[in-house]
Design a protein around this motif. Structure first.
Motif, PDB file in Angstrom:
ATOM      1  N   ILE A  23      -0.160   2.403   5.068  1.00 42.26           N
ATOM      2  CA  ILE A  23      -0.198   1.312   6.059  1.00 42.26           C
ATOM      3  C   ILE A  23       0.927   1.437   7.084  1.00 42.26           C
ATOM      4  O   ILE A  23       1.063   0.568   7.962  1.00 42.26           O
ATOM      5  CB  ILE A  23      -0.152  -0.081   5.390  1.00 42.26           C
ATOM      6  CG1 ILE A  23       1.174  -0.308   4.659  1.00 42.26           C
ATOM      7  CG2 ILE A  23      -1.336  -0.273   4.456  1.00 42.26           C
ATOM      8  CD1 ILE A  23       1.338  -1.723   4.108  1.00 42.26           C
ATOM      9  N   GLY A  24       1.731   2.484   6.976  1.00 38.97           N
ATOM     10  CA  GLY A  24       2.749   2.755   7.982  1.00 38.97           C
ATOM     11  C   GLY A  24       4.048   2.002   7.809  1.00 38.97           C
ATOM     12  O   GLY A  24       4.878   1.978   8.723  1.00 38.97           O
ATOM     13  N   TRP A  25       4.258   1.383   6.658  1.00 44.85           N
ATOM     14  CA  TRP A  25       5.502   0.634   6.442  1.00 44.85           C
ATOM     15  C   TRP A  25       6.637   1.527   5.966  1.00 44.85           C
ATOM     16  O   TRP A  25       7.802   1.161   6.088  1.00 44.85           O
ATOM     17  CB  TRP A  25       5.266  -0.497   5.442  1.00 44.85           C
ATOM     18  CG  TRP A  25       4.519  -1.657   6.028  1.00 44.85           C
ATOM     19  CD1 TRP A  25       3.777  -1.669   7.168  1.00 44.85           C
ATOM     20  CD2 TRP A  25       4.445  -2.979   5.494  1.00 44.85           C
ATOM     21  NE1 TRP A  25       3.233  -2.911   7.374  1.00 44.85           N
ATOM     22  CE2 TRP A  25       3.631  -3.737   6.364  1.00 44.85           C
ATOM     23  CE3 TRP A  25       4.972  -3.590   4.366  1.00 44.85           C
ATOM     24  CZ2 TRP A  25       3.345  -5.077   6.131  1.00 44.85           C
ATOM     25  CZ3 TRP A  25       4.687  -4.927   4.136  1.00 44.85           C
ATOM     26  CH2 TRP A  25       3.883  -5.672   5.016  1.00 44.85           C
ATOM     27  N   MET A  26       6.294   2.664   5.356  1.00 43.88           N
ATOM     28  CA  MET A  26       7.296   3.626   4.916  1.00 43.88           C
ATOM     29  C   MET A  26       6.892   5.007   5.416  1.00 43.88           C
ATOM     30  O   MET A  26       5.704   5.358   5.387  1.00 43.88           O
ATOM     31  CB  MET A  26       7.415   3.641   3.389  1.00 43.88           C
ATOM     32  CG  MET A  26       7.863   2.315   2.776  1.00 43.88           C
ATOM     33  SD  MET A  26       9.559   1.847   3.216  1.00 43.88           S
ATOM     34  CE  MET A  26      10.489   2.923   2.126  1.00 43.88           C
ATOM     35  N   ALA A  27       7.857   5.771   5.860  1.00 42.55           N
ATOM     36  CA  ALA A  27       7.563   7.108   6.377  1.00 42.55           C
ATOM     37  C   ALA A  27       7.230   8.054   5.225  1.00 42.55           C
ATOM     38  O   ALA A  27       7.890   8.018   4.180  1.00 42.55           O
ATOM     39  CB  ALA A  27       8.757   7.636   7.152  1.00 42.55           C
ATOM     40  N   PRO A  28       6.209   8.884   5.388  1.00 35.65           N
ATOM     41  CA  PRO A  28       5.887   9.853   4.340  1.00 35.65           C
ATOM     42  C   PRO A  28       6.911  10.977   4.290  1.00 35.65           C
ATOM     43  O   PRO A  28       7.671  11.190   5.238  1.00 35.65           O
ATOM     44  CB  PRO A  28       4.509  10.375   4.759  1.00 35.65           C
ATOM     45  CG  PRO A  28       4.481  10.192   6.243  1.00 35.65           C
ATOM     46  CD  PRO A  28       5.294   8.963   6.531  1.00 35.65           C
TER      47      PRO A  28
END
Length: 333
Positions: free
Chosen positions: A200-205
Motif C-alpha cells: 500500500i506504499g506506507w513502507m519502502a520495499p
C-alpha cells in the motif's frame, strides 16, 4: 487492534469481537539497553493484552470470523495461553468453547479457561496430542477448529504486531526482531504485515528487519532445521521446557518460518530453561516488565547475539515479551 480494520477480515456491517486487545506498549529499555551496550533496545510488551498474552490478537480475529460464519462451538488445542484467549473471546461472542490442554499444563491455564466458561479436556502428551484429540472429537460434531494455521484468521490478528511496530517506530523498521517461537503465527503474521505495508506504499520495499526465532533447548525443531539447511523441521521427540508456549514439537508452519528467517538474513537460537528464568528476572528488575519464560528466552538470545558480535551498538532491536509472569510464578521459586 481494530484501528487497522481496513486491513483485517471484517466486512461492511460487521463488528469485531474485541476485549480491547492490541497497541501494546513498545518500551524503550533505557536501563537494560545501556547495560547491554545498546542505545536502541525496545521491548514490545504483549503481556498487557487481555488474558495476559499476544494470543488475544489472533483469537479476536478468529472468533470474529467464526461468529460471522455461523459457528456455534469452537475448539482449540493449546499449550496454555491460546486456550485462555479463545475461551475469553468465545464468551464475549456468546459461543461454546472447548479447549484441549496437555495434562501437565500449569494450573493457572486450566483455571482461567474455566473462568470464561470453557469446557476443558486434559490430554496425555503434548500440544500435538491435544490437537489430534481435538480434531477427532470435534470434526464429526461440526466444531469450528481454531488450531494454529488450520484456519486463516488467527494469523490476521498476529500481523497487527507488525503494523504497530512500524507506527510506534515512526514508520521505519527496526534492524532486528527477537521473537520467541512455538507455532510461529506471530513471526509469519509480521512478515505478512511487512508485505502489506509495502504493497500500500506506507513502507519502502527492500529493507526489512532481521528475524530471530528463539526456542528452548528441549524443543528446538526450527533451530535444528535452520542449522541443517532444511526447508522443513523434523518433529522433536520428548519435548520439554518450562516455557509452555515453546513446547511445540512440530509446527504446521515450519517451512514458512524457515523461509522467513533466511529471506530476512536472520537466525534461530535455542535457550536453556535456567537462562529463561534469569531473563525473566532481569526484565522485571531492570524495566519493571512482567515477563513469561518466553520473554526471558528472547533476552537470553539477545545476549548470545551480542556476544557473537552480530548486533551493533547502534542497531534498533525489538525484543518481544509474548506473555506475563503471573501464570509462571512457580518457575521463579
Amino acid at each position: 487492534m481494530w484501528r487497522y480494520r481496513e486491513l483485517l477480515p471484517l466486512f461492511p456491517g460487521e463488528s469485531p469481537v474485541t476485549l480491547g486487545e492490541g497497541f501494546t506498549p513498545l518500551i524503550h529499555a533505557t536501563r537494560l539497553g545501556p547495560a547491554l551496550g545498546l542505545s536502541q533496545l525496545h521491548i514490545k510488551d504483549e503481556s498487557l493484552n487481555p488474558t495476559n498474552s499476544f494470543k488475544a490478537r489472533g483469537q479476536s480475529t478468529a472468533v470474529t470470523r467464526a461468529r460471522a460464519l455461523g459457528a456455534t462451538t469452537l475448539s482449540v488445542p493449546s499449550a496454555g495461553n491460546a486456550g485462555c484467549a479463545m475461551a475469553a473471546y468465545a464468551a464475549r461472542a456468546g459461543l461454546d468453547a472447548r479447549v484441549f490442554l496437555p495434562r501437565d499444563v500449569k494450573r493457572p491455564f486450566v483455571d482461567e479457561c474455566a473462568l470464561y466458561g470453557a469446557t476443558t479436556a486434559l490430554v496425555d502428551g503434548l500440544i500435538t496430542d491435544a490437537g489430534r484429540l481435538a480434531a477427532e472429537t470435534g470434526r464429526p460434531l461440526g466444531w469450528y477448529d481454531v488450531s494454529t494455521l488450520k484456519e486463516p484468521y488467527r494469523l490476521e490478528g498476529k500481523k497487527t504486531m507488525g503494523f504497530e511496530l512500524a507506527e510506534q517506530l515512526g514508520w521505519r523498521w527496526p534492524d532486528w526482531i527477537v521473537y520467541p517461537t512455538g507455532g510461529g503465527t506471530g513471526l509469519i503474521g509480521m512478515w505478512k504485515a511487512f508485505d502489506e505495508l509495502e504493497a500500500i506504499g506506507w513502507m519502502a520495499p527492500g529493507r526489512r528487519p532481521r528475524m530471530v526465532s528463539v526456542q528452548a533447548d528441549g524443543c528446538a525443531p526450527i533451530v535444528r532445521a535452520f542449522a541443517a539447511g532444511r526447508d522443513c523441521a523434523e518433529p522433536v521427540v520428548g519435548a520439554h521446557t518450562i516455557a509452555d508456549g515453546l513446547r511445540v514439537p512440530a509446527a504446521v508452519g515450519d517451512f514458512l518460518m524457515l523461509r522467513i528467517l533466511r529471506e530476512s538474513g536472520g537466525t534461530a537460537l535455542s535457550i536453556p530453561d535456567a537462562a529463561m528464568v534469569d531473563g525473566m528476572r532481569r526484565l522485571g528488575s531492570s524495566e519493571g516488565i512482567s515477563a513469561a519464560p518466553e520473554g526471558g528466552a528472547a533476552l537470553a538470545a539477545l545476549d548470545r547475539l551480542l556476544a557473537a558480535g552480530k548486533i551493533s551498538d547502534d542497531d534498533v532491536v525489538v525484543l518481544f515479551n509474548t506473555g506475563g509472569a503471573l501464570k509462571y510464578l512457580d518457575v521463579l521459586a
